[in-house]
Scaffold this active site. Structure first.
Site, PDB file in Angstrom:
ATOM      1  N   ASP A 120       7.969  -8.001   4.079  1.00 27.19           N
ATOM      2  CA  ASP A 120       8.087  -8.569   2.736  1.00 27.19           C
ATOM      3  C   ASP A 120       7.075  -9.718   2.685  1.00 27.19           C
ATOM      4  OD1 ASP A 120       8.710 -10.121   0.532  1.00 27.19           O
ATOM      5  OD2 ASP A 120      10.876  -9.872   0.749  1.00 27.19           O
ATOM      6  N   VAL A 121       6.031  -9.560   1.870  1.00 23.55           N
ATOM      7  CA  VAL A 121       4.937 -10.534   1.890  1.00 23.55           C
ATOM      8  C   VAL A 121       5.328 -11.907   1.336  1.00 23.55           C
ATOM      9  CG1 VAL A 121       3.002  -8.903   1.941  1.00 23.55           C
ATOM     10  CG2 VAL A 121       3.995  -9.562  -0.271  1.00 23.55           C
ATOM     11  N   ALA A 161       0.811  -1.223   0.000  1.00 24.13           N
ATOM     12  CA  ALA A 161       0.000   0.000   0.000  1.00 24.13           C
ATOM     13  C   ALA A 161       0.845   1.274   0.000  1.00 24.13           C
ATOM     14  CB  ALA A 161      -0.937  -0.015   1.205  1.00 24.13           C
ATOM     15  N   TYR A 189       5.412 -13.054 -15.001  1.00 23.85           N
ATOM     16  CA  TYR A 189       4.345 -12.229 -14.410  1.00 23.85           C
ATOM     17  C   TYR A 189       2.968 -12.832 -14.718  1.00 23.85           C
ATOM     18  CZ  TYR A 189       1.491  -8.062 -13.462  1.00 23.85           C
ATOM     19  OH  TYR A 189       0.548  -7.186 -12.979  1.00 23.85           O
ATOM     20  N   SER A 213      -4.415  -9.861 -12.834  1.00 20.76           N
ATOM     21  CA  SER A 213      -4.099  -8.950 -13.944  1.00 20.76           C
ATOM     22  C   SER A 213      -4.761  -9.475 -15.215  1.00 20.76           C
ATOM     23  CB  SER A 213      -2.581  -8.912 -14.161  1.00 20.76           C
ATOM     24  OG  SER A 213      -2.270  -8.396 -15.442  1.00 20.76           O
TER      25      SER A 213
HETATM   26  P1  NAP Z   1       3.378  -0.279  -8.011  1.00 21.61           P
HETATM   27  O1  NAP Z   1       2.950   1.135  -8.156  1.00 21.61           O
HETATM   28  O2  NAP Z   1       4.707  -0.699  -8.510  1.00 21.61           O
HETATM   29  O3  NAP Z   1       3.222  -0.692  -6.459  1.00 21.61           O
HETATM   30  C1  NAP Z   1       3.545  -1.989  -6.048  1.00 21.61           C
HETATM   31  C2  NAP Z   1       3.336  -2.097  -4.561  1.00 21.61           C
HETATM   32  O4  NAP Z   1       3.645  -3.452  -4.172  1.00 21.61           O
HETATM   33  C3  NAP Z   1       4.254  -1.180  -3.777  1.00 21.61           C
HETATM   34  O5  NAP Z   1       3.532  -0.571  -2.727  1.00 21.61           O
HETATM   35  C4  NAP Z   1       5.318  -2.127  -3.228  1.00 21.61           C
HETATM   36  O6  NAP Z   1       5.798  -1.753  -1.946  1.00 21.61           O
HETATM   37  C5  NAP Z   1       4.519  -3.405  -3.074  1.00 21.61           C
HETATM   38  N1  NAP Z   1       5.379  -4.577  -2.999  1.00 21.61           N
HETATM   39  C6  NAP Z   1       6.187  -5.101  -3.949  1.00 21.61           C
HETATM   40  N2  NAP Z   1       6.859  -6.164  -3.477  1.00 21.61           N
HETATM   41  C7  NAP Z   1       6.473  -6.305  -2.180  1.00 21.61           C
HETATM   42  C8  NAP Z   1       6.814  -7.223  -1.147  1.00 21.61           C
HETATM   43  N3  NAP Z   1       7.700  -8.226  -1.353  1.00 21.61           N
HETATM   44  N4  NAP Z   1       6.228  -7.084   0.074  1.00 21.61           N
HETATM   45  C9  NAP Z   1       5.338  -6.082   0.298  1.00 21.61           C
HETATM   46  N5  NAP Z   1       4.975  -5.186  -0.629  1.00 21.61           N
HETATM   47  C10 NAP Z   1       5.550  -5.298  -1.862  1.00 21.61           C
HETATM   48  O7  NAP Z   1       2.350  -1.251  -8.748  1.00 21.61           O
HETATM   49  P2  NAP Z   1       0.761  -1.162  -8.947  1.00 21.61           P
HETATM   50  O8  NAP Z   1       0.523  -0.854 -10.347  1.00 21.61           O
HETATM   51  O9  NAP Z   1       0.147  -0.352  -7.891  1.00 21.61           O
HETATM   52  O10 NAP Z   1       0.398  -2.696  -8.722  1.00 21.61           O
HETATM   53  C11 NAP Z   1      -0.390  -3.172  -7.654  1.00 21.61           C
HETATM   54  C12 NAP Z   1      -0.926  -4.540  -8.009  1.00 21.61           C
HETATM   55  O11 NAP Z   1      -1.766  -4.435  -9.161  1.00 21.61           O
HETATM   56  C13 NAP Z   1       0.173  -5.534  -8.378  1.00 21.61           C
HETATM   57  O12 NAP Z   1      -0.146  -6.810  -7.888  1.00 21.61           O
HETATM   58  C14 NAP Z   1       0.134  -5.535  -9.905  1.00 21.61           C
HETATM   59  O13 NAP Z   1       0.633  -6.716 -10.446  1.00 21.61           O
HETATM   60  C15 NAP Z   1      -1.339  -5.360 -10.137  1.00 21.61           C
HETATM   61  N6  NAP Z   1      -1.663  -4.864 -11.470  1.00 21.61           N
HETATM   62  C16 NAP Z   1      -1.219  -3.631 -11.887  1.00 21.61           C
HETATM   63  C17 NAP Z   1      -1.527  -3.198 -13.162  1.00 21.61           C
HETATM   64  C18 NAP Z   1      -1.068  -1.863 -13.695  1.00 21.61           C
HETATM   65  O14 NAP Z   1      -1.205  -1.620 -14.892  1.00 21.61           O
HETATM   66  N7  NAP Z   1      -0.539  -0.964 -12.878  1.00 21.61           N
HETATM   67  C19 NAP Z   1      -2.293  -3.991 -14.019  1.00 21.61           C
HETATM   68  C20 NAP Z   1      -2.728  -5.239 -13.560  1.00 21.61           C
HETATM   69  C21 NAP Z   1      -2.415  -5.658 -12.288  1.00 21.61           C
HETATM   70  P3  NAP Z   1       7.312  -1.244  -1.661  1.00 21.61           P
HETATM   71  O15 NAP Z   1       7.619  -0.246  -2.728  1.00 21.61           O
HETATM   72  O16 NAP Z   1       7.161  -0.646  -0.286  1.00 21.61           O
HETATM   73  O17 NAP Z   1       8.208  -2.439  -1.680  1.00 21.61           O
END
Ligand code: NAP
Length: 241
Positions: free
Chosen positions: A59-60, A10, A151, A138
């Site tokens: 770290d999840v 988040a 992915y 996704s």
């Molecule tokens: P983002 O802006 O890169 O944010 C990713 C978030 O995940 C960050 O808050 C990050 O936290 C956290 N994260 C990553 N690895 C982690 C870990 N090991 N433990 C805890 N937290 C972790 O990406 P987003 O676009 O918001 O994506 C959120 C979700 O939506 C993801 O599952 C992504 O695959 C999915 N999604 C996104 C899109 C898109 O187009 N954006 C499309 C389809 C699905 P830290 O930075 O604090 O590590």
């Protein structure tokens, strides 16, 4: 509403918007891993509106860190009503170039994390015979994507996990659903140039990239709902119909 809601990942992007929005009417725990500064910023921003939010580093993909986080939440609030498994990372690379370490990192962060966090949370939900789990998959988990095989595999795994768990946990009054977003405007897509983004927009019937708020709206609806489980809800502007 005052539900106790854990949102993983988040600190940034979609999870940040979900946490910020739901915190107005609920007790929200915002998990983060690397982006501590952004998590603190979220907390401070809400504090200005007299809204308190807990931020928790874990770290999840690591069982011990998740165990600590969940036991801290349960000792403070006694329950978790809603779990939103949102944390995730992406990788854009030819299949033939993916290393074992990269494959494991994607699968562990995106898929194994769902297994670990859900397993730790669900014991409490089963005990209370109540709960809602929302997994963020996704569009690529549904259709597959070239250059994103690891992915897409992790996101397809989330779909299998969601459907199976909905069947197993339905009798315990726990609903399990997934959202499959299309392209949403977050730093996850910063790898694409403006030109590439414009080309993508042309493929989308609604002719635009989604915003994190569009995912949050669906989550707010799932919080109200009482009869939806095992579903994969596509929010993609019609990119895949
Ligand atoms: P983002 O802006 O890169 O944010 C990713 C978030 O995940 C960050 O808050 C990050 O936290 C956290 N994260 C990553 N690895 C982690 C870990 N090991 N433990 C805890 N937290 C972790 O990406 P987003 O676009 O918001 O994506 C959120 C979700 O939506 C993801 O599952 C992504 O695959 C999915 N999604 C996104 C899109 C898109 O187009 N954006 C499309 C389809 C699905 P830290 O930075 O604090 O590590």
């Amino acid at each position: 509403m005052n539900k106790v809601i854990l949102v993983t990942g988040a600190s940034r992007g979609i999870g940040n918007n979900i946490a910020k929005t739901l915190a107005h009417e609920n007790i929200v725990i915002a998990n983060y891993n690397k982006s501590e500064k952004e998590a603190i910023q979220l907390q401070e921003e809400l504090k200005k509106e007299n809204i308190n939010i807990d931020i928790m580093k874990a770290d999840v993909s690591k069982r011990d860190e998740v165990e600590n986080m969940i036991s801290t939440i349960l000792s403070k609030y006694g329950r978790i009503d809603v779990l939103i498994n949102n944390a995730g990372i992406s990788q854009y690379k030819l299949f033939t170039d993916i290393t074992d370490a990269e494959w494991d990192n994607i699968i562990n962060t995106n898929l194994k994390s769902n297994f670990i966090v859900t397993q730790e949370v669900v014991k409490n939900m089963i005990h209370r015979q109540n709960g809602l789990i929302i997994n963020i998959s996704s569009i690529w988990g549904v259709t597959g994507a070239a250059m994103e095989v690891a992915y897409s595999t992790s996101k397809a795994g989330i779909i299998g996990l969601t459907k199976s768990l909905a069947k197993e946990l339905g009798p315990s009054n726990i609903r399990v659903n997934a959202i499959a977003p299309g392209m949403i405007d977050t730093s996850m897509n910063s790898k694409f140039s403006e030109e590439e983004i414009n080309e993508i927009k042309e493929e989308i019937p609604l002719e635009k990239i989604g915003r994190p708020e569009e995912i949050t709206k669906c989550i707010k609806w799932l919080l109200e709902d009482t009869y939806t489980t095992g579903q994969i809800i596509s929010i993609n502007g019609g990119w895949n119909i």
